[in-house]
Design a protein around this motif. Structure first.
Motif, PDB file in Angstrom:
ATOM      1  N   MET B  85      35.841  46.434  46.940  1.00 17.51           N
ATOM      2  CA  MET B  85      34.515  46.064  46.428  1.00 17.51           C
ATOM      3  C   MET B  85      33.459  47.101  46.817  1.00 17.51           C
ATOM      4  O   MET B  85      32.595  47.455  46.014  1.00 17.51           O
ATOM      5  CB  MET B  85      34.102  44.681  46.970  1.00 17.51           C
ATOM      6  N   GLY B  86      33.529  47.583  48.055  1.00 16.42           N
ATOM      7  CA  GLY B  86      32.564  48.585  48.529  1.00 16.42           C
ATOM      8  C   GLY B  86      32.686  49.876  47.745  1.00 16.42           C
ATOM      9  O   GLY B  86      31.683  50.436  47.279  1.00 16.42           O
ATOM     10  N   SER B  89      31.588  49.336  44.099  1.00 18.58           N
ATOM     11  CA  SER B  89      30.132  49.246  43.948  1.00 18.58           C
ATOM     12  C   SER B  89      29.511  50.645  43.960  1.00 18.58           C
ATOM     13  O   SER B  89      28.517  50.880  43.269  1.00 18.58           O
ATOM     14  CB  SER B  89      29.514  48.353  45.025  1.00 18.58           C
ATOM     15  N   GLU B  90      30.075  51.563  44.737  1.00 14.61           N
ATOM     16  CA  GLU B  90      29.520  52.922  44.784  1.00 14.61           C
ATOM     17  C   GLU B  90      29.881  53.720  43.519  1.00 14.61           C
ATOM     18  O   GLU B  90      29.011  54.301  42.876  1.00 14.61           O
ATOM     19  CB  GLU B  90      30.027  53.660  46.018  1.00 14.61           C
ATOM     20  N   GLY B  93      29.216  51.171  40.273  1.00 19.59           N
ATOM     21  CA  GLY B  93      27.812  50.750  40.370  1.00 19.59           C
ATOM     22  C   GLY B  93      26.864  51.935  40.212  1.00 19.59           C
ATOM     23  O   GLY B  93      25.775  51.785  39.669  1.00 19.59           O
ATOM     24  N   PHE B 106      24.251  45.140  40.046  1.00 22.55           N
ATOM     25  CA  PHE B 106      24.884  46.270  40.726  1.00 22.55           C
ATOM     26  C   PHE B 106      24.058  46.731  41.933  1.00 22.55           C
ATOM     27  O   PHE B 106      24.618  47.184  42.921  1.00 22.55           O
ATOM     28  CB  PHE B 106      25.147  47.419  39.746  1.00 22.55           C
ATOM     29  N   SER B 107      22.740  46.574  41.842  1.00 19.19           N
ATOM     30  CA  SER B 107      21.907  46.905  43.003  1.00 19.19           C
ATOM     31  C   SER B 107      22.208  45.951  44.151  1.00 19.19           C
ATOM     32  O   SER B 107      22.254  46.371  45.310  1.00 19.19           O
ATOM     33  CB  SER B 107      20.418  46.817  42.644  1.00 19.19           C
ATOM     34  N   LEU B 109      25.075  44.479  44.759  1.00 15.68           N
ATOM     35  CA  LEU B 109      26.352  44.930  45.330  1.00 15.68           C
ATOM     36  C   LEU B 109      26.130  46.135  46.253  1.00 15.68           C
ATOM     37  O   LEU B 109      26.697  46.213  47.341  1.00 15.68           O
ATOM     38  CB  LEU B 109      27.318  45.336  44.208  1.00 15.68           C
ATOM     39  N   LEU B 110      25.307  47.073  45.773  1.00 20.37           N
ATOM     40  CA  LEU B 110      25.059  48.295  46.554  1.00 20.37           C
ATOM     41  C   LEU B 110      24.255  48.009  47.820  1.00 20.37           C
ATOM     42  O   LEU B 110      24.489  48.621  48.855  1.00 20.37           O
ATOM     43  CB  LEU B 110      24.343  49.337  45.683  1.00 20.37           C
ATOM     44  N   CYS B 112      24.440  45.263  49.574  1.00 24.73           N
ATOM     45  CA  CYS B 112      25.426  44.707  50.524  1.00 24.73           C
ATOM     46  C   CYS B 112      26.270  45.828  51.122  1.00 24.73           C
ATOM     47  O   CYS B 112      26.495  45.867  52.340  1.00 24.73           O
ATOM     48  CB  CYS B 112      26.332  43.685  49.830  1.00 24.73           C
ATOM     49  N   THR B 113      26.732  46.746  50.265  1.00 24.40           N
ATOM     50  CA  THR B 113      27.579  47.849  50.739  1.00 24.40           C
ATOM     51  C   THR B 113      26.822  48.737  51.716  1.00 24.40           C
ATOM     52  O   THR B 113      27.360  49.146  52.748  1.00 24.40           O
ATOM     53  CB  THR B 113      28.086  48.681  49.536  1.00 24.40           C
ATOM     54  N   THR B 140      18.017  50.964  46.452  1.00 27.43           N
ATOM     55  CA  THR B 140      18.661  49.845  45.748  1.00 27.43           C
ATOM     56  C   THR B 140      17.935  48.519  45.987  1.00 27.43           C
ATOM     57  O   THR B 140      18.044  47.595  45.180  1.00 27.43           O
ATOM     58  CB  THR B 140      20.146  49.715  46.157  1.00 27.43           C
TER      59      THR B 140
END
Lengths: 128, 163
Positions: B85-86, B89-90, B93, B106-107, B109-110, B112-113, B140
């Protein structure tokens, strides 16, 4: 119920999409400068069991001249990166690491000269 | 999807003047490009990932789940999932962020990452090493709240759908 099934499928798919790894063995041989009394020759690198924090010793083939070590690493990449040390002094400072591209088979043989970049040209200068 | 939910996800907040949106889209596009072309592609299989990294399409690099497992807790329970997932997302995303498409999801997700990268991966290595992830986090964070602005696909979609 549908979202739960979808979530489980996505999770399973994601977990299965991890790059495959395989074991690669590299036999390193290092030629050292003849004019130095050598107490220790070692190697640092990017893939376990090597690391950039701690060095691993090479064994003597010919004293003060030729040293070797065999490293087996588990990796998914086609290359690894290393640098050698003589008497605790790191080679190729402020230069790129040595990039060792794995051979197609299990074992790769890598020969190096201490502190000489792999693609550098050694020019013999003659003075009349 | 209900129209109100779609509106809150897609419709961007528009600033009073176009040049203000233009100014704010620069860090969004640069950040998206760096994620997609560099940071993400190095550890997630994309067509432009380095050939020597030997990554198949949508495959996460072999070393990443091991790194993620070291964060402990839930990360140690599902390291492959969180690593995937990380990295997703990069790499993916980043493309969506660059285009300004589905900017808010997507922001999120980013964000969180980057929180994980800054405070779990790099916190032991000092503030200097935390800065790249924190820099991306600030960008983000505002795209998560504001969406794409005028200069993104979300703006065009919102206009077409009259959201």
């Amino acid at each position: 119920m549908k979202p739960y099934i979808c979530s489980i499928i996505i999770t399973l798919l994601a977990c299965s999409c991890v790059q495959k790894t395989y074991k690669k063995t590299v036999v390193y041989q290092l030629l050292t400068p003849n004019d130095t009394a050598i107490t220790k020759v070692s190697i640092k690198g990017s893939d376990k069991p090597l690391s950039w924090q701690q060095d691993s010793a090479l064994t003597v083939v010919v004293k003060d001249s030729l040293y070797t070590v065999t490293i087996t690493t588990t990796t998914g990449y086609k290359f690894t990166e290393v640098k050698f040390l003589v008497n605790g002094v790191l080679e190729l400072q402020n230069q790129n690491n040595r990039r060792v591209v794995f051979a197609d088979g299990d074992t790769t043989y890598y020969k190096a000269v201490f502190n000489v970049a792999p693609n550098s040209i050694i020019i013999n200068k003659y003075v009349n | 999807m209900p129209s109100s939910l779609l509106k809150s996800v897609i419709k961007p907040i528009i600033l009073p003047y176009w040049w203000q949106d233009a100014l704010l889209c620069i860090p969004r596009i640069v950040c998206g490009y760096l994620f997609a072309a560099d940071f993400g592609a190095a550890k997630f299989g994309m067509p432009w990932s380095p050939a020597d990294n030997n990554l198949q399409l949508f495959e996460v690099a072999f070393w990443f789940p091991g790194d993620v497992a070291q964060y402990g807790g839930i990360f140690a329970m599902f390291p492959a999932f969180f690593a995937w997932m990380g990295a997703f997302s990069e790499a993916v995303g980043g493309i969506f962020l660059m285009l300004g498409l589905a900017t808010r999801p997507f922001s999120l997700l980013l964000v969180c990452t980057m929180l994980v990268a800054a405070f779990l991966q790099q916190s032991g290595n000092g503030m200097w090493n935390m800065l790249p992830a924190l820099g991306f986090l600030w960008i983000t964070l505002y795209t998560m709240l504001m969406g794409s602005g005028r200069f993104g696909v979300d703006y065009i979609i919102a206009k077409k759908l009259r959201l």
